[in-house]
Design an enzyme around this catalytic site. Structure first.
Site, mmCIF file in Angstrom:
data_model
loop_
_atom_site.group_PDB
_atom_site.id
_atom_site.type_symbol
_atom_site.label_atom_id
_atom_site.label_comp_id
_atom_site.label_asym_id
_atom_site.label_seq_id
_atom_site.Cartn_x
_atom_site.Cartn_y
_atom_site.Cartn_z
ATOM 1 N N CYS A 1 10.478 -10.266 -0.740
ATOM 2 C CA CYS A 1 9.213 -10.226 -1.471
ATOM 3 C C CYS A 1 9.189 -9.004 -2.368
ATOM 4 O O CYS A 1 9.474 -7.895 -1.936
ATOM 5 C CB CYS A 1 8.025 -10.176 -0.505
ATOM 6 S SG CYS A 1 7.708 -11.742 0.302
ATOM 7 N N GLN B 1 7.085 -2.534 -5.547
ATOM 8 C CA GLN B 1 7.566 -1.442 -6.366
ATOM 9 C C GLN B 1 8.548 -0.562 -5.606
ATOM 10 O O GLN B 1 9.048 0.411 -6.135
ATOM 11 C CB GLN B 1 6.384 -0.595 -6.866
ATOM 12 C CG GLN B 1 5.532 -1.335 -7.887
ATOM 13 C CD GLN B 1 4.464 -0.442 -8.488
ATOM 14 O OE1 GLN B 1 4.171 0.631 -7.975
ATOM 15 N NE2 GLN B 1 3.878 -0.890 -9.581
ATOM 16 N N ASN C 1 12.349 -3.672 -0.779
ATOM 17 C CA ASN C 1 11.564 -4.393 0.221
ATOM 18 C C ASN C 1 12.412 -5.456 0.899
ATOM 19 O O ASN C 1 12.022 -6.603 0.985
ATOM 20 C CB ASN C 1 10.341 -5.028 -0.444
ATOM 21 C CG ASN C 1 9.328 -5.517 0.583
ATOM 22 O OD1 ASN C 1 9.300 -5.043 1.702
ATOM 23 N ND2 ASN C 1 8.512 -6.469 0.192
ATOM 24 N N ASP D 1 -1.435 -4.582 -0.199
ATOM 25 C CA ASP D 1 -0.751 -5.746 -0.771
ATOM 26 C C ASP D 1 -0.882 -6.985 0.118
ATOM 27 O O ASP D 1 0.113 -7.642 0.434
ATOM 28 C CB ASP D 1 0.738 -5.449 -1.002
ATOM 29 C CG ASP D 1 0.959 -4.214 -1.845
ATOM 30 O OD1 ASP D 1 0.011 -3.809 -2.530
ATOM 31 O OD2 ASP D 1 2.070 -3.670 -1.816
#
EC number: 2.7.11.1
Length: 507
Positions: free
Chosen positions: A81, A84, A87, A200
């Site tokens: 996913c 910034q 991940n 998020d």
């Protein structure tokens, strides 16, 4: 399943112990016995076999996690996913003398978390949480340059896959409501536990356990932030107050939940800027997922739409509290006694399947990924034929040469995905009868699956088993064919048998 009221678990203090390779030889994770109950829910559904066996939160050594993930092999990546920050989430397996446990390991960069003490402090705070609606954090590592989090492994993928990229069936309305409720319950539990800022919130953060029940990833609380000033929030999911001041507040989570509700309504991700405009126009009919047409109560959808609009209010003080959101969504729950895995259209994974590390062929069959299964069979070549190949009448060299040429022609067609041609050549090879090959039966079975002939595929997979009785591939192909024939329970049983055989071969 479902619940009409929620009773949230209070966080327990967990002992923090570093796990090294030496510890694994004699250590078995101890289950944390906690009184988490939902009075109107089936307590086994959504909890899973391993909830009572969630190990105490621990510090892991880097060597243990490298071994668990095969040195962070790219084939072990289960989540990419976007964010910034790097991940990547890896699937791993921690083994001891008496235990095997599947885990998920998220790898952060040192530049994101330069201070190992701060990383450890944040991880311990999240690791103190234990709840049935969470993907619980079970450990961390900040050894040297490593910044790693370790959580429970969820085998049935993310909401992104089931909501946006489904193959067999769209997610039904009742399941979408259940997802909304369970995520809200997870957020409320964490709010009551002192963790009020979830970053998020989106469909990537919701994962499905072995029962098919949705759980909220613990990774969303792990951000390098102080006093709400978050340095790595994905702007695609942030509320207006963050864009104005760079600060997140508890009400920001409610805004994100509003965008999450719109995703559930529409079946696609709507950026917050578009979401607010859609809400203002009050255009529910345009917003609703067309695949749900005629299969949801319009009044209920209108209530969810209204709730989303309140969550997306520009003024944070006008947004509802998470507890109020739970009250509304609870009244809309349907099919309370239907298991989540049934509504998702998947088979329930048993303890045996969760304990064993999965192979690529298992994953391909479980996910009904024929393209991946084709690649695996092609890569296998004819290694399994060495013990079963019968070269009758070896003096007939020319006949043997001819039949090998026929098989090679079938292999060429199989490799190039000309499946009907491959079926013809493999059939010629089998009918000549000079050589007996379980791989040819397996490959022809695969071709029949691609040609939408599951009955023929099942027959060939069974024939491969007759030739080679304990060959896991033959069982895996039978599982896929049975699933194609809508024989779900038989398929799950066959998949389990294949897993047992594969584990025996690897031990």
């Amino acid at each position: 399943m479902g619940c009409c009221q929620s009773s949230f678990l209070k966080p327990s203090s967990l002992h923090d112990k570093k796990i090294t390779s030496d510890d694994l030889s004699g250590r078995r994770g101890k289950g944390a016995k906690r009184g988490n109950r939902h009075r109107h829910a089936n307590i086994n559904e959504g909890r899973g076999w391993h909830f009572s066996d969630v190990p105490d939160f621990s510090e892991f050594s880097a060597s243990v996690l490298r071994d668990a993930t095969n040195n962070f092999n790219k084939n072990a990546v289960v989540s990419v996913c976007s964010d910034q920050e790097p991940n990547l989430v890896y699937q791993g397996c921690i083994r001891s003398d008496k235990d095997k446990r599947l885990i998920a390991v998220k790898k952060f960069s040192k530049t994101t978390w330069p201070d190992p003490k701060q990383f450890a402090t944040e991880a311990r705070a999240i690791g103190s949480l234990r709840h049935v609606r969470l993907v619980n954090l079970i450990g961390y590592c900040c050894e040297g340059d490593e910044r790693l989090l370790v959580s429970e492994y969820m085998p049935n993928e993310s909401l992104t896959k089931h909501l946006f990229h489904w193959e067999k069936q769209t997610m039904e309305w009742a399941m979408r409501l259940r997802v909304a409720l369970y995520v809200a319950e997870a957020l409320e539990y964490c709010r009551q536990s002192g963790l009020k800022l979830y970053h998020d919130l989106n469909t990537c953060r919701v994962l499905f356990d072995e029962n098919g029940s949705p759980r909220l990833s613990c990774f969303g609380w792990m951000k390098n932030s102080k006093d709400g000033k978050n340095f790595s929030t994905n702007l695609a999911y942030t509320p207006p107050e963050y864009l104005r001041s760079g600060t997140l507040i508890p009400e920001s989570v409610v805004f994100s939940f509003g965008t999450f509700l719109l995703d559930l309504l529409s079946g696609k991700h709507i950026p917050p800027s578009h979401a607010v405009g859609t809400i203002q126009k009050q255009n529910l009919n345009v917003l609703m997922d067309s695949h749900l047409e005629g299969n949801y109560p319009e009044e209920d959808a209108a209530m969810v739409f209204d709730l989303a609009s309140k969550c997306l209010h520009n003024n944070p003080n006008e947004r509802p509290e998470i507890g109020d959101i739970i009250s509304v969504i609870t009244t809309l729950q349907q099919k309370l006694d239907v298991p989540s895995y049934t509504m998702l259209g998947i088979s329930k994974l048993e303890k045996l399947e969760m304990e064993h590390p999965k192979s690529l062929i298992y994953d391909a069959c479980h996910q009904m990924d024929l393209a991946a299964l084709h690649q695996i069979l092609e890569a296998m070549e004819y290694k399994e034929d060495e013990v079963t190949c019968e070269l009758s009448f070896q003096q007939w060299a020319q006949q043997i040469k001819d039949v090998c040429n026929t098989r090679q022609q079938g292999d060429s067609a199989f490799r190039n995905k000309h499946f009907e041609s491959a079926i013809d050549k493999y059939t010629q090879f089998i009918e000549i009868g000079i050589m007996i090959s379980p791989t040819v039966y397996a490959r022809r079975s695969m071709c029949y699956l691609f040609c939408d002939q599951p009955d023929a595929a099942l027959r060939d997979a069974m024939q491969a088993q007759c030739v080679y009785s304990d060959w896991p591939t033959a069982f895996y192909l039978q599982a896929v064919a049975l699933s194609k024939l809508n024989m779900v329970e038989d398929s799950a049983t066959m998949l389990k048998e294949a897993l047992i055989l594969e584990d025996k071969r690897g031990s």
